[in-house]
Design a protein around this motif. Sequence first.
Motif, mmCIF file in Angstrom:
data_model
loop_
_atom_site.group_PDB
_atom_site.id
_atom_site.type_symbol
_atom_site.label_atom_id
_atom_site.label_comp_id
_atom_site.label_asym_id
_atom_site.label_seq_id
_atom_site.Cartn_x
_atom_site.Cartn_y
_atom_site.Cartn_z
ATOM 1 N N PRO A 293 0.819 -1.214 0.000
ATOM 2 C CA PRO A 293 0.000 0.000 0.000
ATOM 3 C C PRO A 293 0.853 1.264 0.000
ATOM 4 C CG PRO A 293 -0.859 -1.600 1.558
ATOM 5 C CD PRO A 293 0.466 -2.121 1.104
ATOM 6 N N ARG A 294 0.715 2.051 -1.062
ATOM 7 C CA ARG A 294 1.374 3.347 -1.210
ATOM 8 C C ARG A 294 2.903 3.268 -1.142
ATOM 9 N NH1 ARG A 294 -2.788 6.843 -1.318
ATOM 10 N NH2 ARG A 294 -4.673 6.332 -0.148
ATOM 11 N N GLN A 295 3.483 2.157 -1.581
ATOM 12 C CA GLN A 295 4.938 2.056 -1.549
ATOM 13 C C GLN A 295 5.438 1.023 -2.547
ATOM 14 O OE1 GLN A 295 6.121 0.652 2.320
ATOM 15 N NE2 GLN A 295 5.053 -1.291 2.085
ATOM 16 N N LEU A 296 6.673 1.235 -2.993
ATOM 17 C CA LEU A 296 7.365 0.296 -3.867
ATOM 18 C C LEU A 296 8.823 0.268 -3.452
ATOM 19 C CD1 LEU A 296 7.383 -1.448 -6.588
ATOM 20 C CD2 LEU A 296 8.315 0.612 -7.632
ATOM 21 N N ALA A 297 9.370 -0.936 -3.300
ATOM 22 C CA ALA A 297 10.778 -1.094 -2.935
ATOM 23 C C ALA A 297 11.502 -1.867 -4.020
ATOM 24 C CB ALA A 297 10.902 -1.829 -1.601
ATOM 25 N N THR B 143 10.171 4.129 -2.868
ATOM 26 C CA THR B 143 9.462 5.362 -3.150
ATOM 27 C C THR B 143 8.011 5.218 -2.743
ATOM 28 O OG1 THR B 143 8.942 6.989 -4.870
ATOM 29 C CG2 THR B 143 8.823 4.695 -5.506
ATOM 30 N N ALA B 144 7.417 6.325 -2.370
ATOM 31 C CA ALA B 144 5.986 6.339 -2.078
ATOM 32 C C ALA B 144 5.218 6.397 -3.390
ATOM 33 C CB ALA B 144 5.638 7.538 -1.206
ATOM 34 N N THR B 145 4.062 5.755 -3.421
ATOM 35 C CA THR B 145 3.176 5.830 -4.575
ATOM 36 C C THR B 145 1.791 6.244 -4.091
ATOM 37 O OG1 THR B 145 2.258 3.580 -4.537
ATOM 38 C CG2 THR B 145 4.435 3.865 -5.542
ATOM 39 N N SER B 146 0.904 6.473 -5.013
ATOM 40 C CA SER B 146 -0.462 6.863 -4.668
ATOM 41 C C SER B 146 -1.425 5.683 -4.673
ATOM 42 C CB SER B 146 -0.978 7.918 -5.658
ATOM 43 O OG SER B 146 -0.143 9.058 -5.652
ATOM 44 N N VAL B 147 -0.892 4.480 -4.851
ATOM 45 C CA VAL B 147 -1.746 3.302 -4.967
ATOM 46 C C VAL B 147 -2.017 2.731 -3.571
ATOM 47 C CG1 VAL B 147 -1.995 1.004 -5.958
ATOM 48 C CG2 VAL B 147 -0.847 2.811 -7.255
ATOM 49 N N ALA B 148 -3.240 2.923 -3.099
ATOM 50 C CA ALA B 148 -3.584 2.478 -1.758
ATOM 51 C C ALA B 148 -3.760 0.970 -1.679
ATOM 52 C CB ALA B 148 -4.865 3.176 -1.285
ATOM 53 N N ASP C 172 -9.459 6.013 -4.432
ATOM 54 C CA ASP C 172 -8.496 7.005 -3.957
ATOM 55 C C ASP C 172 -7.130 6.824 -4.607
ATOM 56 O OD1 ASP C 172 -10.296 8.174 -2.044
ATOM 57 O OD2 ASP C 172 -10.008 6.388 -0.816
ATOM 58 N N SER C 173 -7.073 6.139 -5.745
ATOM 59 C CA SER C 173 -5.785 5.812 -6.346
ATOM 60 C C SER C 173 -5.828 5.972 -7.852
ATOM 61 C CB SER C 173 -5.406 4.361 -6.028
ATOM 62 O OG SER C 173 -5.310 4.115 -4.652
ATOM 63 N N PRO C 174 -4.670 6.264 -8.463
ATOM 64 C CA PRO C 174 -4.598 6.202 -9.925
ATOM 65 C C PRO C 174 -4.661 4.742 -10.361
ATOM 66 C CG PRO C 174 -2.426 6.555 -8.994
ATOM 67 C CD PRO C 174 -3.391 6.633 -7.851
ATOM 68 N N GLY C 175 -4.991 4.504 -11.618
ATOM 69 C CA GLY C 175 -5.064 3.138 -12.106
ATOM 70 C C GLY C 175 -3.702 2.524 -12.326
ATOM 71 N N LEU C 176 -2.755 3.344 -12.782
ATOM 72 C CA LEU C 176 -1.430 2.859 -13.149
ATOM 73 C C LEU C 176 -0.378 3.857 -12.711
ATOM 74 C CD1 LEU C 176 0.423 0.911 -14.851
ATOM 75 C CD2 LEU C 176 -0.025 2.429 -16.790
ATOM 76 N N VAL C 177 0.694 3.339 -12.112
ATOM 77 C CA VAL C 177 1.831 4.173 -11.723
ATOM 78 C C VAL C 177 3.087 3.603 -12.377
ATOM 79 C CG1 VAL C 177 3.299 4.949 -9.821
ATOM 80 C CG2 VAL C 177 0.814 4.909 -9.542
ATOM 81 N N LEU C 178 3.851 4.453 -13.034
ATOM 82 C CA LEU C 178 5.121 4.069 -13.633
ATOM 83 C C LEU C 178 6.248 4.619 -12.767
ATOM 84 C CD1 LEU C 178 2.992 4.203 -16.054
ATOM 85 C CD2 LEU C 178 5.004 4.347 -17.530
#
Length: 362
Positions: free
Chosen positions: A288-292, A308-313, A334-340
């Motif tokens: 949730p809201r993170q990528l490592a 990094t933090a992301t907006s994907v809950a 509360d989230s975008p569909g896709l995060v790059l």
Amino acid sequence: DFEASDGHLYVASALGLVIVNVADPTSPSTVATVAVLGSTDRMAVSGRTVLVAGLVHPDGGRSVRALDVSDPAHPQEAGLLELADHPAPRRAPFAPGGDITDIAMGHGRAYLTTDYVAGVAPARGYVAVLDPATASPLRPLAAVATVSGRDVAASSHRAYVLGGGSLQLVDVSQPSAPRMLSSLSGLVGGVGVAAEGQALFVVDSAGLLAVVDASDAALPRVVGKLHVADRANSLTVSNGTAYVAAGAQGLRLVDVREPSMPTAIGSIDTGWATDVVVSGTRAAVVGPRQLAILDVSDPAAPAVLGSTATSVALPADVSLQGELAYVVSRWLEDSPGLVLVDCRDPAAPRVAAELEWPFYSA
């Protein structure tokens, strides 16, 4: 579900199939949306053909659509398989109302699994073999009755169907005549299956990893077990190491080179781990809201290179393609569909772009 191919992402969502141009990672753009009746969360890409699961009628009845994406901005219908219209297994592999639970690609074939229909006896699903290269008309090459499938893995000549507390091995060396080889019970709560060499790996929701010796396909047997964590969300196996996304317990790594002795060799706190993907010596773990981004060149000593933090809950899936990581959201309220995420500097991954679309993906 989503896949990256030739500078485009193909995403199964409530809108249908969404095609995203990611040639410029900092500015992704939706180039096409193909409406699919009913929300879809199962798809697969094979060359210039995309298979998408959907509905035939508003009141139920599943279908598989084949789309020609030679020009991703202008996808064309190439074939349609209406599953509910053919209840007889010899004509089509699905009982009316059965849901498509997974689509896997392997050696030019597509393998579909379905669950059973409530109230219909006997309770069974099917695995069907499709050839995406002959999508018009789209017809199953053959089908065989299995358990109600939750996950499927494919090797060169076999499909492995997990579901209903068992693992079933299907010979698909002759796609027009698949046959059941064997069934292994006692795998209740399985959430994922992976294959490497002659070994199969199944992890359940309670964090138990089972290693199955499938060298004798007629008599598969569990040769090793290890309680990896208190829970497991996903599993991947690469070069003799099993990687388990273990929720609050982060990422767990298991040496499975000796199938009878799976051995915990590494763990690392990545925050909540929903999914993990491995590419070479790098791994990406999403929560949730993170990528490592991790260095797993030594599986016994995994190290977080950066995060990094992301907006994907509520992430559903992560993919690592070259220097880019893709995170797809399960629920988009509360989230975008896709995060790059740009991972060219793994010590400092950064969100390059976000793309929004309504409803949820998968």
